[in-house]
Design a protein around this motif. Structure first.
Motif, short mmCIF file in Angstrom:
data_model
loop_
_atom_site.label_atom_id
_atom_site.label_comp_id
_atom_site.label_asym_id
_atom_site.label_seq_id
_atom_site.Cartn_x
_atom_site.Cartn_y
_atom_site.Cartn_z
N THR A 30 -28.50 14.44 19.37
CA THR A 30 -29.73 13.35 18.95
C THR A 30 -30.31 12.95 19.87
O THR A 30 -29.54 12.46 21.14
CB THR A 30 -29.00 12.91 17.44
OG1 THR A 30 -28.51 11.22 17.76
CG2 THR A 30 -29.41 13.41 16.79
N THR A 31 -31.26 12.01 19.63
CA THR A 31 -32.59 11.58 21.59
C THR A 31 -32.34 10.05 20.80
O THR A 31 -32.87 8.86 22.12
CB THR A 31 -33.28 12.43 21.65
OG1 THR A 31 -34.29 11.85 20.74
CG2 THR A 31 -33.01 13.60 22.23
N PHE A 32 -32.59 9.59 19.87
CA PHE A 32 -32.81 8.81 19.00
C PHE A 32 -32.87 7.43 17.89
O PHE A 32 -32.73 8.38 17.30
CB PHE A 32 -34.64 8.19 19.98
CG PHE A 32 -34.99 8.84 19.19
CD1 PHE A 32 -35.46 7.50 17.38
CD2 PHE A 32 -36.06 10.15 18.61
CE1 PHE A 32 -36.76 7.76 16.48
CE2 PHE A 32 -36.32 10.15 17.98
CZ PHE A 32 -37.10 9.59 16.75
N GLU A 33 -32.44 6.75 18.00
CA GLU A 33 -31.83 6.00 16.80
C GLU A 33 -33.32 5.37 16.48
O GLU A 33 -32.81 4.03 17.43
CB GLU A 33 -30.86 5.82 16.55
CG GLU A 33 -30.75 5.32 14.64
CD GLU A 33 -31.59 5.64 13.50
OE1 GLU A 33 -31.86 5.83 13.05
OE2 GLU A 33 -30.85 7.25 13.66
N LEU A 34 -33.54 4.05 14.95
CA LEU A 34 -34.89 3.61 15.57
C LEU A 34 -34.20 1.81 14.84
O LEU A 34 -34.78 1.01 15.55
CB LEU A 34 -35.98 3.86 14.15
CG LEU A 34 -36.72 4.71 14.49
CD1 LEU A 34 -37.79 5.50 13.06
CD2 LEU A 34 -38.05 4.68 15.49
N GLY A 35 -33.42 2.57 14.68
CA GLY A 35 -32.27 0.57 14.42
C GLY A 35 -31.14 0.87 13.94
O GLY A 35 -30.54 1.35 15.42
N GLN A 36 -30.15 0.54 13.57
CA GLN A 36 -28.67 0.95 12.66
C GLN A 36 -28.56 2.73 12.36
O GLN A 36 -29.65 2.91 11.85
CB GLN A 36 -28.38 0.17 11.81
CG GLN A 36 -28.16 -1.79 12.20
CD GLN A 36 -27.60 -2.06 13.37
OE1 GLN A 36 -26.83 -1.82 13.47
NE2 GLN A 36 -28.17 -2.74 14.36
#
Length: 350
Positions: A30-36
């Motif tokens: 995956t490329t990103f996570e918004l927070g935790q």
């Protein structure tokens, strides 16, 4: 020296030397996570962590996300690369050099969100890519200064007109311009997921209703096949969309069609191709799934600048929640199938 640097990056050569490397069946990229990783608004990674689940954590200092996550039962490893092709290439290279993991037979499944060409698809959908085209390496002349008969200002490197013939070599000074994934593997993944019913909602219906004159954009979310163009510039607008359609067709000998636009895919392909030469990975075991969070151009009557003002951040993309959910919903059955039938897929790629 190289081994010491790699060990320092990933947590210690001494510990790695004492423990046999983990046999990884599938790497979820995956490329990103918004927070935790858990318990808040999900980006691309959180669904995998919570639902698959990826319940074991490995430190990955020196990387964008800082941790890797693992399911020991299925031998599935998950990573967040960070956004952009450079972050992706760095993360994949570091992983391939990590002595804690044996990736020689691992499948890599990129499950990330993307923009979608309204001539080819709609938001909330999922597209398996056969072709990944480099949208970041080119010569560029500002559109206000190009010859009147040019369709846009982009020409291939080592070329001086937009549709240079014969086409310059794919292996140019900037790296490979186009990758064709293993056709049988992509088709296999599509056939196993094509009938998955993706959720629709009032928000998606309202957003796509504005795209009158674009029949594909008016359809409900669905699983499809569609190629992706990859580059670090987040472009949008009808003219840029026309360029991207032309660019994908040009570099694939008119075998590909531009359906989705994203950033990281070319970095993933380039890194895997290089590490495959060293025998650390098999770059024929790659799948790229892009799920569509937004259109790459506005509907008729809306300017690109106005569109950008309403979708400049991931959190405001109209199909964000639908696309992150669809990425897990469509990719996870493929990951599960590969990981849990290892006697079938370890040596025989679909």
């Amino acid at each position: 020296m190289v081994a010491g640097l790699v060990a320092g990056l990933w947590g210690g050569q001494a510990r790695a030397a004492q423990t046999p490397p983990l046999d990884v069946h599938v790497v979820v990229v995956t490329t990103f996570e918004l927070g935790q990783d858990q318990g808040d608004m999900p980006g691309e990674f959180q669904h995998w962590v919570e639902q698959y689940p990826l319940d074991q954590t490995f430190p990955a200092p020196g990387t964008e996300h800082g941790v890797l996550r693992y399911n020991a039962k299925d031998h599935v490893l998950g990573l967040v690369s960070g956004e952009g092709p450079s972050h992706m290439a760095a993360a994949i290279t570091a992983l391939a050099l990590d002595p804690r993991f044996d990736l020689r037979h691992a499948y890599f499944v990129l499950a990330g969100i993307a923009g979608v060409n309204p001539n080819k698809g709609t938001i909330g959908s999922a597209a398996w890519a056969l072709h990944v085209v480099n949208g970041g390496a080119a010569h560029l002349i500002d559109a206000r200064e190009i010859p009147a008969d040019w369709p846009d200002g982009f020409t291939p490197l080592q070329g001086h007109v937009p549709n240079e013939q014969p086409r310059p070599p794919l292996h140019s000074i900037a790296g490979d311009m186009a990758y064709t994934l293993r056709p049988s593997l992509v088709q296999w993944a599509y056939e196993k997921t094509r009938h998955i019913a993706l959720p629709d909602n009032d928000g998606l219906r309202t957003h796509r209703r504005a795209y009158q004159g674009f029949p594909e954009a008016l359809k409900s979310p669905h699983v499809m096949m569609g190629d992706t163009i990859s580059g670090e510039t987040y472009w949008l607008g009808a003219r840029m969309n026309q360029w991207a359609e032309r660019w994908v067709a040009y570099w694939t000998d008119h075998q590909g069609e531009m359906v989705t636009t994203a950033e990281e895919d070319i970095g993933l392909c380039q890194a895997l191709a290089l590490q495959a030469r060293a025998g650390r990975v098999d770059d024929q075991r790659l799948l790229v799934l892009r799920t569509t969070s937004n259109f790459d151009m506005p509907p008729n009557g809306v300017t690109p600048a106005a569109m950008l003002a309403n979708a400049a951040h991931e959190e405001t993309l109209p199909g964000l929640q639908a696309s992150t959910s669809a990425a897990y919903q469509v990719a996870s059955p493929i990951v599960k199938e590969l990981a849990t039938h290892w006697d079938r897929y370890e040596t025989q790629v679909p």
